[in-house]
Design an enzyme around this catalytic site. Structure first.
Site, PDB file in Angstrom:
ATOM      1  N   GLU A 305      -3.265  -5.911  -4.211  1.00 43.84           N
ATOM      2  CA  GLU A 305      -3.460  -4.736  -5.063  1.00 43.84           C
ATOM      3  C   GLU A 305      -2.189  -4.366  -5.832  1.00 43.84           C
ATOM      4  O   GLU A 305      -1.782  -3.210  -5.862  1.00 43.84           O
ATOM      5  CB  GLU A 305      -3.941  -3.547  -4.219  1.00 43.84           C
ATOM      6  N   ASP A 379     -12.973  -3.744   3.536  1.00 42.84           N
ATOM      7  CA  ASP A 379     -12.050  -2.616   3.435  1.00 42.84           C
ATOM      8  C   ASP A 379     -12.575  -1.362   4.128  1.00 42.84           C
ATOM      9  O   ASP A 379     -13.103  -0.492   3.444  1.00 42.84           O
ATOM     10  CB  ASP A 379     -11.784  -2.304   1.948  1.00 42.84           C
ATOM     11  N   GLU A 407     -11.368   7.687   4.396  1.00 44.92           N
ATOM     12  CA  GLU A 407     -11.453   7.340   2.984  1.00 44.92           C
ATOM     13  C   GLU A 407     -12.885   7.030   2.557  1.00 44.92           C
ATOM     14  O   GLU A 407     -13.318   7.439   1.496  1.00 44.92           O
ATOM     15  CB  GLU A 407     -10.543   6.122   2.715  1.00 44.92           C
TER      16      GLU A 407
HETATM   17  C1  BDP Z   1      -7.688   0.661   0.400  1.00 45.84           C
HETATM   18  C2  BDP Z   1      -7.218   1.952  -0.169  1.00 45.84           C
HETATM   19  C3  BDP Z   1      -5.864   1.840  -0.818  1.00 45.84           C
HETATM   20  C4  BDP Z   1      -4.890   1.197   0.164  1.00 45.84           C
HETATM   21  C5  BDP Z   1      -5.449  -0.118   0.626  1.00 45.84           C
HETATM   22  C6  BDP Z   1      -4.598  -0.787   1.679  1.00 45.84           C
HETATM   23  O1  BDP Z   1      -8.168   2.382  -1.141  1.00 45.84           O
HETATM   24  O2  BDP Z   1      -5.446   3.126  -1.187  1.00 45.84           O
HETATM   25  O3  BDP Z   1      -3.651   1.024  -0.420  1.00 45.84           O
HETATM   26  O4  BDP Z   1      -6.701   0.084   1.207  1.00 45.84           O
HETATM   27  O5  BDP Z   1      -5.024  -0.802   2.823  1.00 45.84           O
HETATM   28  O6  BDP Z   1      -8.772   0.956   1.223  1.00 45.84           O
HETATM   29  O7  BDP Z   1      -3.553  -1.326   1.382  1.00 45.84           O
END
Ligand code: BDP
Length: 716
Positions: A305, A379, A407
């Site tokens: 990401e 996730d 989340e």
């Molecule tokens: C996702 C979240 C993000 C996190 C990412 C992570 O939306 O904000 O940075 O996981 O775990 O679920 O790195």
């Protein structure tokens, strides 16, 4: 005089307001209700313990606070008990009690285990708390206080306990500017600006809470990391926290931004094979350890990401992790390397990418590297099949990453007790190396003899008075600690403990609250993502339903990528005919899940594109079942609302009201989820809603028009 009275009255008021706020978590130490039990506790208010370390001072203070709260009596510290009743606390070597066990047996309790044992001589009962270390004693004392706050007798105790996992950890996703990524309980509790000279008392209560449930490691900063925390000025601040946490048995970790050598080190590159880069990290590690000799190590999110990582330089995860591991190794530090990686350049099902990336690297990581794997491959979805990396890495220690902050589970406004979800994952059989090798066995090191073991929870803690926003979200923090200590504990037992310590010891009320908690996760799955649906929430903030969303910059951030609804059916085909993600699981799982008739209903749309007319075990179509599940979710929340009303007289007024309001919000949002999802999916199924399913309150266009630019948790 009037002034003084007024001040005292205000003080008393604010104290009771604090007590009602949930601030004290499960360390409320409320008056014991059962009179006989309370009397029996008074007999134990004499305590023998040498107070010769900071940890022992913490023990004494905790006992004082707890005894006053629960019995109204102050404890008396004595030199010996002669033959009176009381508690005796000391290292095994100090206590020298034969009945504790042989030296070998006691040694096996390790650095964190303890024993509690009641011995009755001539009608007097003495309760011994023994351990090999002061931290073991602290854990033993907290166990005693847990037993007392759940109102159990002390006369016949014989408990021996030691943690099954080495690292029992919270991962804060807290930014240096005090925003919290995916935080729904206010700002970060870390006030970086006022550290190191001003150390908030709240950090003490935080440490107490963690120690009371065995949490022994915390990573302070967001995995989307900021290199500033590694600068000398910030390390002073980190040191202040580490000093405070040390006597509670808690080690501090930091997230390491892979590009830190460029950002704060003035180098041109962060290539892990570059000599200057290696040297920079060596020096940085040495600097950290000169300040914090027991620093835990680095938690790293790399090449995921948008975070920098070794792949930016054509290197792989081993190159990156081992370079950091080499810097930490001389100081006994650990690298916790996250397996949450996926790339949209690879035209591959996102589900499969972490496994493809890491399995070929098994055996190449340095011995102080752990791989931290999310419970599922996508996730933190409301319900997710266990990650295929559990059981697949035989030579690299794999630790669990759960998400406490909700989340994808309604933020801090929905009551969702996560222990049943954690249990489902921990109990899943990986069949690796053989049948019966559950995820719990993998992470506790028994399947492959891992050198390091651990479980982390992404924290749900913030500056809200009650720490977690929703009063019941505290139970998820609690559950993480208890399961990391013993990954076999049942959700029921954890709920029992938490309710009695936090809300009420009344048996009927406890049972009702437990019922609410135990059904809450299933309800949430039903009104959000039943039968294997996943990732259909609002874009970016993940608030509310948006299954229609298809405008993201990358395909695998679109809801339509995950559910793939069309006129034939719905779901992501991950069988041999589709992405074949199933091939990453052991053979017996593949066989069961590959077949649409044998896969568990709850995983259907995770692995199959299920025809709308597919007939399920109950004789009804998939569409009918999907619709009913959504309705069941809504009905479930309504049932929770009713149950909660029935405990009013047993819980404090402020929290009763708070939970009542939150359940109302949850009910409305459950209806919103059901309505928006069914209205949208119906445009594909073209089938009527079955009887018993309430029609949507609004049109699909209405749901699609909603926008939430300020939904919390985006962390900016
Ligand atoms: C996702 C979240 C993000 C996190 C990412 C992570 O939306 O904000 O940075 O996981 O775990 O679920 O790195």
């Amino acid at each position: 005089m009037r002034g003084i009275f007024f001040t005292i009255a205000l003080w008393a008021l604010s104290l009771s307001a604090l007590a009602e706020s949930g601030y004290h978590l499960w360390l409320r130490y409320a008056q014991v209700q059962n009179a006989a039990i309370k009397n029996s506790y008074r007999l134990f208010s004499s305590v023998v313990m040498k107070e010769n370390s900071p940890t022992r001072t913490i023990i004494r203070k905790e006992l004082e606070r707890a005894f006053i709260g629960m019995t109204g009596y102050k404890i008396l510290i004595k030199n010996d008990l002669a033959i009176g009743n009381g508690i005796v606390i000391g290292l095994f070597t100090e206590l020298n009690l034969d009945s504790f066990g042989t030296p070998e047996e006691l040694k096996r309790l390790g650095n964190e285990g303890f024993k509690l044992k009641s011995v009755t001589i001539s009608g007097k009962t003495q309760l011994f708390i023994g351990a090999n270390t002061d931290i073991g004693l602290l854990y033993g004392v907290f166990r005693l206080l847990q037993i007392m706050s759940t109102e159990q007798p002390l006369a016949k105790l014989s408990i021996e306990s030691k943690p099954r996992l080495q690292l029992r950890m919270l991962n804060h996703w807290d930014n240096l500017n005090r925003t919290v990524e995916r935080g729904y309980a206010g700002n970060s509790i870390w006030n970086w600006h006022t550290l190191p000279d001003y150390v908030d008392d709240r950090y003490v209560d935080y440490a107490r809470a963690n120690a009371s449930i065995g949490i022994n490691a915390v990573s302070l900063t967001n995995v989307n990391a900021n290199a500033t925390v590694l600068t000398t000025a910030y390390l002073q601040k980190v040191k202040a926290m580490a000093d405070l946490f040390r006597p509670y048995g808690i080690k501090v970790f930091l997230t390491a931004r892979f590009s830190a050598p460029i950002e704060i080190g003035g180098l041109q590159t962060a290539d892990p094979l570059n000599a200057q880069v290696k040297d920079w990290w060596m020096q940085k590690a040495a600097e950290i350890y000169s300040q914090i000799p027991d620093f835990g190590g680095f938690l790293v999110k790399a090449n995921s990401e948008g975070q920098p990582g070794p792949q930016n330089y054509g290197r792989n995860h081993v190159d990156g992790a081992n370079m950091l591991a080499a810097a930490l190794q001389p100081h006994n530090g650990l690298v916790i390397w996250r397996a949450f990686v996926y790339s949209n350049e690879t035209p591959e099902d996102r589900y499969k990418q972490p496994y493809q990336e890491f399995v070929p690297l098994d055996g190449q990581f340095a011995s102080n590297v752990l791989l931290q794997v999310k419970n599922g491959a996508i996730d933190f979805q409301p319900r997710e099949p266990f990650h295929p990396l559990f059981g697949a890495m035989q030579k690299t220690p794999v630790m669990m990453e759960f998400q406490l902050t909700q989340e994808y589970l309604g933020f801090a406004t929905h009551l969702v007790y996560l222990a049943p979800m954690f249990r489902e994952v921990l109990d899943a059989d990986t069949y690796r190396p053989h049948k019966g090798s559950s995820v719990a066995r993998v992470i506790d090191g028994s399947s492959f003899d891992y050198k390091h073991t651990g479980m982390a929870g992404v924290a749900n803690i913030g500056s809200d008075l009650n720490w977690t926003g929703h009063p019941f979200a505290q139970a998820n923090w609690y559950a993480l600690g208890r399961l990391a200590w013993n990954p076999d504990l049942s959700s029921e037992i954890i709920a029992d403990e938490w309710i009695a310590q936090t809300l009420t010891t009344n048996p009927q009320a406890k049972n009702i609250i437990k019922r609410i908690m135990l059904q809450s996760h299933e309800n949430a799955v039903n009104y959000m993502t039943p039968l294997g649906l996943h990732h259909i929430m609002g874009y970016g903030h993940h608030y509310g339903p948006a299954p229609w969303f298809n405008k993201a910059s990358r395909e695998d951030w679109n809801c339509t990528y995950f559910h793939r609804a069309d006129t034939t059916g719905i779901g992501f085909d991950r069988t041999k005919n589709g992405s074949n993600a199933l091939s990453q699981y052991a053979e017996p799982i593949q066989q069961k899940w590959e077949n649409i008739n044998t896969i568990d209903d709850k995983w259907l749309a995770w692995f199959h594109h299920v025809p709308w007319h597919f007939t399920m075990d109950n004789g009804q179509t998939f569409w009918a079942n999907l619709s009913h599940k959504y309705q069941e979710g809504v009905n479930g929340v309504r049932a929770m609302q009713q149950l909660w009303q029935s405990v009013q007289q047993h819980v404090n007024e402020a929290q009763f009201k708070q939970v009542t309001m939150l359940l109302h919000v949850q009910q409305q949002e459950a209806v919103w989820w059901k309505d928006a999802c069914l209205a949208y999916f119906q445009t594909f199924s073209k089938l009527p809603l079955p009887k018993g399913v309430e029609p949507p309150l609004h049109t699909l266009q209405y749901y699609q028009s909603l926008s939430f630019p300020y939904a919390p948790g985006n962390g900016h």
